[in-house]
Design an enzyme around this catalytic site. Structure first.
Site, PDB file in Angstrom:
ATOM      1  N   ARG A 127       0.930  -1.432   0.034  1.00  0.00           N
ATOM      2  CA  ARG A 127      -0.014  -0.118  -0.068  1.00  0.00           C
ATOM      3  C   ARG A 127       1.030   1.112  -0.029  1.00  0.00           C
ATOM      4  NH1 ARG A 127      -4.848   0.643   4.266  1.00  0.00           N
ATOM      5  NH2 ARG A 127      -3.298   0.234   6.093  1.00  0.00           N
ATOM      6  N   ARG A 160       2.652   3.897   5.015  1.00  0.00           N
ATOM      7  CA  ARG A 160       2.692   4.056   6.435  1.00  0.00           C
ATOM      8  C   ARG A 160       3.572   2.898   7.023  1.00  0.00           C
ATOM      9  NH1 ARG A 160      -3.779   3.384   6.923  1.00  0.00           N
ATOM     10  NH2 ARG A 160      -3.111   2.076   8.976  1.00  0.00           N
ATOM     11  N   ARG A 171      -2.101  -6.226  13.780  1.00  0.00           N
ATOM     12  CA  ARG A 171      -3.062  -5.624  13.497  1.00  0.00           C
ATOM     13  C   ARG A 171      -4.151  -6.495  13.036  1.00  0.00           C
ATOM     14  NH1 ARG A 171      -0.777  -1.896   8.995  1.00  0.00           N
ATOM     15  NH2 ARG A 171      -3.366  -1.267   8.736  1.00  0.00           N
TER      16      ARG A 171
HETATM   17  P1  ADP Z   1      -8.334  -0.347   4.336  1.00  0.00           P
HETATM   18  O1  ADP Z   1      -9.111   0.980   4.208  1.00  0.00           O
HETATM   19  O2  ADP Z   1      -9.473  -1.389   4.506  1.00  0.00           O
HETATM   20  O3  ADP Z   1      -7.424  -0.575   5.063  1.00  0.00           O
HETATM   21  P2  ADP Z   1      -7.271   0.171   1.702  1.00  0.00           P
HETATM   22  O4  ADP Z   1      -8.500   0.741   0.702  1.00  0.00           O
HETATM   23  O5  ADP Z   1      -6.376   1.141   1.988  1.00  0.00           O
HETATM   24  O6  ADP Z   1      -8.053  -0.610   2.676  1.00  0.00           O
HETATM   25  O7  ADP Z   1      -6.755  -0.784   0.774  1.00  0.00           O
HETATM   26  C1  ADP Z   1      -5.626  -1.430   1.118  1.00  0.00           C
HETATM   27  C2  ADP Z   1      -4.725  -1.654  -0.108  1.00  0.00           C
HETATM   28  O8  ADP Z   1      -5.331  -2.711  -0.990  1.00  0.00           O
HETATM   29  C3  ADP Z   1      -4.455  -0.562  -0.866  1.00  0.00           C
HETATM   30  O9  ADP Z   1      -3.047  -0.591  -1.512  1.00  0.00           O
HETATM   31  C4  ADP Z   1      -5.474  -0.421  -2.019  1.00  0.00           C
HETATM   32  O10 ADP Z   1      -5.087  -0.076  -3.164  1.00  0.00           O
HETATM   33  C5  ADP Z   1      -5.395  -2.076  -2.116  1.00  0.00           C
HETATM   34  N1  ADP Z   1      -6.746  -2.528  -2.769  1.00  0.00           N
HETATM   35  C6  ADP Z   1      -7.997  -2.142  -2.047  1.00  0.00           C
HETATM   36  N2  ADP Z   1      -8.950  -2.587  -2.747  1.00  0.00           N
HETATM   37  C7  ADP Z   1      -8.386  -3.541  -3.634  1.00  0.00           C
HETATM   38  C8  ADP Z   1      -9.048  -4.844  -4.479  1.00  0.00           C
HETATM   39  N3  ADP Z   1     -10.324  -4.951  -4.488  1.00  0.00           N
HETATM   40  N4  ADP Z   1      -8.204  -5.648  -5.094  1.00  0.00           N
HETATM   41  C9  ADP Z   1      -6.647  -5.476  -4.818  1.00  0.00           C
HETATM   42  N5  ADP Z   1      -6.186  -4.299  -4.224  1.00  0.00           N
HETATM   43  C10 ADP Z   1      -7.012  -3.674  -3.414  1.00  0.00           C
HETATM   44  P1  ADP Z   2      -6.325   0.084   8.761  1.00  0.00           P
HETATM   45  O1  ADP Z   2      -7.918   0.121   8.240  1.00  0.00           O
HETATM   46  O2  ADP Z   2      -5.310  -0.074   7.511  1.00  0.00           O
HETATM   47  O3  ADP Z   2      -6.074  -0.852   9.735  1.00  0.00           O
HETATM   48  P2  ADP Z   2      -6.803   2.563  10.008  1.00  0.00           P
HETATM   49  O4  ADP Z   2      -6.326   3.678   9.336  1.00  0.00           O
HETATM   50  O5  ADP Z   2      -8.219   2.312  10.085  1.00  0.00           O
HETATM   51  O6  ADP Z   2      -5.989   1.275   9.468  1.00  0.00           O
HETATM   52  O7  ADP Z   2      -6.168   2.395  11.546  1.00  0.00           O
HETATM   53  C1  ADP Z   2      -5.003   2.718  11.577  1.00  0.00           C
HETATM   54  C2  ADP Z   2      -4.588   2.426  13.252  1.00  0.00           C
HETATM   55  O8  ADP Z   2      -5.403   3.808  14.170  1.00  0.00           O
HETATM   56  C3  ADP Z   2      -5.270   1.442  13.767  1.00  0.00           C
HETATM   57  O9  ADP Z   2      -4.239   0.226  13.877  1.00  0.00           O
HETATM   58  C4  ADP Z   2      -5.492   1.912  15.595  1.00  0.00           C
HETATM   59  O10 ADP Z   2      -4.092   1.956  16.088  1.00  0.00           O
HETATM   60  C5  ADP Z   2      -5.943   3.349  15.140  1.00  0.00           C
HETATM   61  N1  ADP Z   2      -7.528   3.285  15.137  1.00  0.00           N
HETATM   62  C6  ADP Z   2      -8.163   3.718  13.862  1.00  0.00           C
HETATM   63  N2  ADP Z   2      -9.596   3.560  14.203  1.00  0.00           N
HETATM   64  C7  ADP Z   2      -9.561   2.992  15.503  1.00  0.00           C
HETATM   65  C8  ADP Z   2     -10.673   2.879  16.335  1.00  0.00           C
HETATM   66  N3  ADP Z   2     -11.857   2.750  16.202  1.00  0.00           N
HETATM   67  N4  ADP Z   2     -10.362   2.351  17.653  1.00  0.00           N
HETATM   68  C9  ADP Z   2      -9.051   2.249  18.263  1.00  0.00           C
HETATM   69  N5  ADP Z   2      -8.079   2.464  17.446  1.00  0.00           N
HETATM   70  C10 ADP Z   2      -8.316   3.100  16.032  1.00  0.00           C
END
Ligand code: ADP
Ligand code: ADP
Ligand code: ZN
Length: 215
Positions: A127, A160, A171
């Site tokens: 990502r 990140r 995570r």
């Molecule tokens: P989340 O918010 O659930 O953590 P993201 O939207 O940031 O996830 O997506 C995680 C990673 O996967 C990013 O690098 C994104 O470009 C990629 N990604 C998102 N949807 C898809 C998909 N349907 N197929 C392949 N890669 C994806």
């Molecule tokens: P992703 O969907 O890729 O796991 P997020 O951007 O949603 O990542 O979250 C990144 C980090 O921020 C999490 O690993 C956690 O430490 C914190 N975080 C985000 N949303 C929450 C929540 N609702 N409660 C507690 N921690 C959170």
């Protein structure tokens, strides 16, 4: 209308949220984005949240629930809001109900994006995120038009810190333990729609649109 996006880290919540917000003009509430900008600005909230985020653990409820509560009172949320990354535990789901109910609001739908663990690791470790607008890209699966440059705003893309392999594993474990119980919690309330998130981005979005159009 209040919509919740539920799914493990890397499921594609942020990617789909970007499209949903554009199509339905919902206010976008991503607790991850809000916490990251607090860390960047060095605010008291950011200072407290940082150590948890670096380790891949959940930031304590009392910090996160307040963020969401205040955000929901902002005027753009009157038309509806999309919650991404919150609630992340049953206790947060209960807190959200206590915040919504005095506002005369409730959750209309919880969209659960389900993705296999191998795929999640590949997505998270590849990502790249825009420093300016937070848009999510992937070096292989969803590359920007110009390497390391955001298609939307021209901002620089970065990796990140918590997308390193070790933190990703933590995570995913935290998700299984603390967030996954929400699947049953919302299913019992008849609010859950599960989508196979292993498909490609456009197919998943089409299914989300079907769900929202049915509401
Ligand atoms: P989340 O918010 O659930 O953590 P993201 O939207 O940031 O996830 O997506 C995680 C990673 O996967 C990013 O690098 C994104 O470009 C990629 N990604 C998102 N949807 C898809 C998909 N349907 N197929 C392949 N890669 C994806
Ligand atoms: P992703 O969907 O890729 O796991 P997020 O951007 O949603 O990542 O979250 C990144 C980090 O921020 C999490 O690993 C956690 O430490 C914190 N975080 C985000 N949303 C929450 C929540 N609702 N409660 C507690 N921690 C959170
Ligand atoms: Zn950008």
């Amino acid at each position: 209308m209040i919509i919740v996006l539920l799914g493990p880290p890397g499921a594609g919540k942020g990617t789909q949220a970007e499209r949903m917000v554009q199509k339905y003009s919902l206010a976008y509430i991503s607790t991850g984005d809000i916490l990251r900008s607090a860390v960047k600005s060095g605010s008291p909230l950011g200072t407290k949240a940082r150590e948890y985020m670096e380790k891949g653990q959940l930031v304590p409820d009392e910090l996160v629930v307040n963020i969401v509560k205040e955000r929901l009172l902002e005027p753009d949320c009157a038309r509806g809001a999309l919650l991404d990354g919150f609630p992340r535990s049953v206790s947060q789901a209960q807190a959200l109900e206590s915040v919504l109910s005095p506002l005369g609001k409730k959750i209309d739908r919880v969209i659960h994006i389900d993705v296999t663990e191998d795929e999640l690791v590949a997505r998270l470790t590849g990502r790249r995120v825009c420093r300016e607008c937070g848009s999510s890209y992937h070096i292989k699966f969803n590359p920007p038009k110009v390497r390391n440059v955001c298609d939307h705003c021209g901002g620089e893309l970065f990796q990140r810190e918590d997308d390193s392999l070790n933190t990703v594993k933590e995570r995913l474990a935290v998700y299984r333990e603390q967030t996954e119980p929400l699947i049953q919690y919302y299913s019992r309330q008849g609010l859950l729609s599960t989508i196979n998130g292993n498909d490609d981005i456009d197919e998943i979005f089409a299914r989300i649109v079907e769900i929202l159009e049915a509401l």
